[in-house]
Design a protein around this motif. Structure first.
Motif, PDB file in Angstrom:
ATOM      1  N   LEU A 188      -9.546  14.048   2.725  1.00 52.51           N
ATOM      2  CA  LEU A 188      -9.282  14.871   3.903  1.00 52.51           C
ATOM      3  C   LEU A 188     -10.122  14.365   5.063  1.00 52.51           C
ATOM      4  N   ASP A 189      -9.558  14.401   6.240  1.00 48.53           N
ATOM      5  CA  ASP A 189     -10.301  14.072   7.448  1.00 48.53           C
ATOM      6  C   ASP A 189     -10.035  15.181   8.452  1.00 48.53           C
ATOM      7  N   HIS A 190     -11.045  16.039   8.637  1.00 53.41           N
ATOM      8  CA  HIS A 190     -10.947  17.183   9.542  1.00 53.41           C
ATOM      9  C   HIS A 190      -9.711  18.030   9.257  1.00 53.41           C
ATOM     10  N   GLY A 191      -9.526  18.358   7.970  1.00 52.89           N
ATOM     11  CA  GLY A 191      -8.460  19.257   7.567  1.00 52.89           C
ATOM     12  C   GLY A 191      -7.107  18.624   7.341  1.00 52.89           C
ATOM     13  N   LYS A 192      -6.993  17.326   7.545  1.00 48.39           N
ATOM     14  CA  LYS A 192      -5.723  16.621   7.332  1.00 48.39           C
ATOM     15  C   LYS A 192      -5.839  15.676   6.143  1.00 48.39           C
ATOM     16  N   VAL A 193      -4.807  15.650   5.326  1.00 48.37           N
ATOM     17  CA  VAL A 193      -4.757  14.735   4.187  1.00 48.37           C
ATOM     18  C   VAL A 193      -4.505  13.324   4.714  1.00 48.37           C
ATOM     19  N   ILE A 194      -5.366  12.378   4.297  1.00 47.93           N
ATOM     20  CA  ILE A 194      -5.137  10.976   4.676  1.00 47.93           C
ATOM     21  C   ILE A 194      -4.863  10.101   3.449  1.00 47.93           C
ATOM     22  N   TYR A 195      -5.103  10.652   2.264  1.00 52.27           N
ATOM     23  CA  TYR A 195      -4.835   9.935   1.012  1.00 52.27           C
ATOM     24  C   TYR A 195      -4.636  10.986  -0.066  1.00 52.27           C
ATOM     25  N   ALA A 196      -3.644  10.824  -0.893  1.00 53.35           N
ATOM     26  CA  ALA A 196      -3.404  11.751  -2.004  1.00 53.35           C
ATOM     27  C   ALA A 196      -2.621  11.012  -3.077  1.00 53.35           C
ATOM     28  N   GLN A 197      -3.241  10.866  -4.236  1.00 54.32           N
ATOM     29  CA  GLN A 197      -2.603  10.140  -5.327  1.00 54.32           C
ATOM     30  C   GLN A 197      -2.881  10.831  -6.661  1.00 54.32           C
ATOM     31  N   LEU A 198      -1.835  10.933  -7.460  1.00 61.69           N
ATOM     32  CA  LEU A 198      -1.900  11.504  -8.803  1.00 61.69           C
ATOM     33  C   LEU A 198      -1.752  10.369  -9.814  1.00 61.69           C
ATOM     34  N   GLU A 199      -2.601  10.356 -10.827  1.00 59.34           N
ATOM     35  CA  GLU A 199      -2.498   9.332 -11.868  1.00 59.34           C
ATOM     36  C   GLU A 199      -1.209   9.526 -12.666  1.00 59.34           C
ATOM     37  N   ARG A 200      -0.674   8.425 -13.198  1.00 58.08           N
ATOM     38  CA  ARG A 200       0.590   8.461 -13.939  1.00 58.08           C
ATOM     39  C   ARG A 200       0.456   9.085 -15.320  1.00 58.08           C
ATOM     40  N   SER A 201      -0.768   9.130 -15.866  1.00 57.24           N
ATOM     41  CA  SER A 201      -0.990   9.820 -17.130  1.00 57.24           C
ATOM     42  C   SER A 201      -2.472  10.185 -17.265  1.00 57.24           C
ATOM     43  N   LYS A 202      -2.749  11.026 -18.232  1.00 55.05           N
ATOM     44  CA  LYS A 202      -4.061  11.645 -18.411  1.00 55.05           C
ATOM     45  C   LYS A 202      -5.227  10.659 -18.519  1.00 55.05           C
ATOM     46  N   ASN A 203      -5.098   9.631 -19.314  1.00 52.02           N
ATOM     47  CA  ASN A 203      -6.232   8.741 -19.560  1.00 52.02           C
ATOM     48  C   ASN A 203      -6.217   7.470 -18.720  1.00 52.02           C
ATOM     49  N   VAL A 204      -5.432   7.478 -17.663  1.00 52.58           N
ATOM     50  CA  VAL A 204      -5.365   6.339 -16.748  1.00 52.58           C
ATOM     51  C   VAL A 204      -6.262   6.626 -15.561  1.00 52.58           C
ATOM     52  N   LEU A 205      -7.019   5.621 -15.139  1.00 47.86           N
ATOM     53  CA  LEU A 205      -7.883   5.750 -13.970  1.00 47.86           C
ATOM     54  C   LEU A 205      -7.596   4.572 -13.041  1.00 47.86           C
ATOM     55  N   GLU A 206      -6.679   4.781 -12.127  1.00 51.10           N
ATOM     56  CA  GLU A 206      -6.297   3.743 -11.176  1.00 51.10           C
ATOM     57  C   GLU A 206      -6.369   4.295  -9.753  1.00 51.10           C
ATOM     58  N   VAL A 207      -5.433   5.142  -9.377  1.00 47.02           N
ATOM     59  CA  VAL A 207      -5.308   5.601  -8.001  1.00 47.02           C
ATOM     60  C   VAL A 207      -6.309   6.685  -7.598  1.00 47.02           C
ATOM     61  N   SER A 208      -6.996   7.291  -8.578  1.00 47.61           N
ATOM     62  CA  SER A 208      -7.982   8.326  -8.261  1.00 47.61           C
ATOM     63  C   SER A 208      -9.423   7.838  -8.416  1.00 47.61           C
ATOM     64  N   SER A 209      -9.589   6.573  -8.710  1.00 47.22           N
ATOM     65  CA  SER A 209     -10.929   6.015  -8.878  1.00 47.22           C
ATOM     66  C   SER A 209     -11.636   5.883  -7.528  1.00 47.22           C
ATOM     67  N   ALA A 210     -12.940   5.786  -7.568  1.00 50.62           N
ATOM     68  CA  ALA A 210     -13.716   5.584  -6.335  1.00 50.62           C
ATOM     69  C   ALA A 210     -13.291   4.288  -5.649  1.00 50.62           C
ATOM     70  N   GLU A 211     -13.016   3.264  -6.443  1.00 49.31           N
ATOM     71  CA  GLU A 211     -12.618   1.979  -5.873  1.00 49.31           C
ATOM     72  C   GLU A 211     -11.289   2.082  -5.141  1.00 49.31           C
ATOM     73  N   ALA A 212     -10.331   2.807  -5.716  1.00 49.77           N
ATOM     74  CA  ALA A 212      -9.030   2.993  -5.068  1.00 49.77           C
ATOM     75  C   ALA A 212      -9.173   3.777  -3.774  1.00 49.77           C
ATOM     76  N   VAL A 213      -9.987   4.821  -3.806  1.00 47.47           N
ATOM     77  CA  VAL A 213     -10.206   5.619  -2.606  1.00 47.47           C
ATOM     78  C   VAL A 213     -10.896   4.782  -1.530  1.00 47.47           C
ATOM     79  N   LEU A 214     -11.908   4.014  -1.922  1.00 42.91           N
ATOM     80  CA  LEU A 214     -12.573   3.138  -0.954  1.00 42.91           C
ATOM     81  C   LEU A 214     -11.589   2.158  -0.326  1.00 42.91           C
ATOM     82  N   GLY A 215     -10.707   1.628  -1.125  1.00 42.20           N
ATOM     83  CA  GLY A 215      -9.712   0.691  -0.615  1.00 42.20           C
ATOM     84  C   GLY A 215      -8.754   1.315   0.385  1.00 42.20           C
ATOM     85  N   ALA A 216      -8.585   2.624   0.293  1.00 41.73           N
ATOM     86  CA  ALA A 216      -7.675   3.325   1.201  1.00 41.73           C
ATOM     87  C   ALA A 216      -8.369   3.805   2.481  1.00 41.73           C
ATOM     88  N   LEU A 217      -9.681   3.800   2.482  1.00 38.19           N
ATOM     89  CA  LEU A 217     -10.417   4.293   3.670  1.00 38.19           C
ATOM     90  C   LEU A 217     -10.551   3.244   4.752  1.00 38.19           C
TER      91      LEU A 217
END
Length: 172
Positions: free
Chosen positions: A143-172
């Motif tokens: 979120l940036d001042h109340g607005k969503v700028i990135y939102a990703q749901l993982e494709r399954s429970k034990n997968v860590l791709e789009v919600s990882s710190a690295e993925a978020v950093l890459g999107a910032l």
């Protein structure tokens, strides 16, 4: 929000989680604080926030990779202007507080928030059903001042791709 927030969406005005604020006098496992409401909508209105969610405290992927990834990348997130990093799970505030202690998180470096009734996770369509029980899905929202700028749901429970710190950093 509809099913799954999207960039440009506004963060809802009524999001309240539970948590136990970190305090030096309750840093040990045998000391408990008192759960309080955390009005995320109000607290985050003028901030840049990374909120990541996971199926549960003390679970394998969550404990071995998800939370540690955010702990390791906290300085890089701060360099990108992130004011608040918060982790969310369905566990109650006591469990989330203990998990923060187990990860040696002090102060407000990472907030360990509880969505015990899955109210928020269900409202965005990102709660998960695993067999007979419901839990928080694994996802990340920036979120940036109340607005969503990135939102990703993982494709399954034990997968860590789009919600990882690295993925978020890459999107910032």
């Amino acid at each position: 929000m509809s099913v799954g927030p999207k960039p440009g969406d506004s963060f809802p005005e009524d999001v309240v989680f539970e948590y136990i604020p970190w305090a030096e006098e309750i840093d040990g496992f045998s000391a408990c604080g008192v759960p309080i409401n955390y009005n995320a909508s109000k607290e985050w209105a003028d901030k840049k926030v990374v909120l990541f969610a996971l199926p549960g405290a003390f679970t394998p992927v969550c404990s071995a990779r998800h939370v540690p990834g955010y702990m390791e990348n906290l300085p890089k997130l701060r360099e990108k202007g992130v004011d608040i990093v918060a982790v969310l799970a369905f566990n109650d505030a006591y469990v989330m507080s203990a998990w923060g202690k187990a990860n040696k998180v002090t102060g407000d470096d990472i907030l360990f928030l509880s969505d015990p009734d899955l109210k928020f996770s269900k409202s965005i369509g990102w709660a998960a059903l695993d067999g007979y029980k419901s839990h928080t899905g694994r996802w990340a929202i920036v979120l940036d001042h109340g607005k969503v700028i990135y939102a990703q749901l993982e494709r399954s429970k034990n997968v860590l791709e789009v919600s990882s710190a690295e993925a978020v950093l890459g999107a910032l």
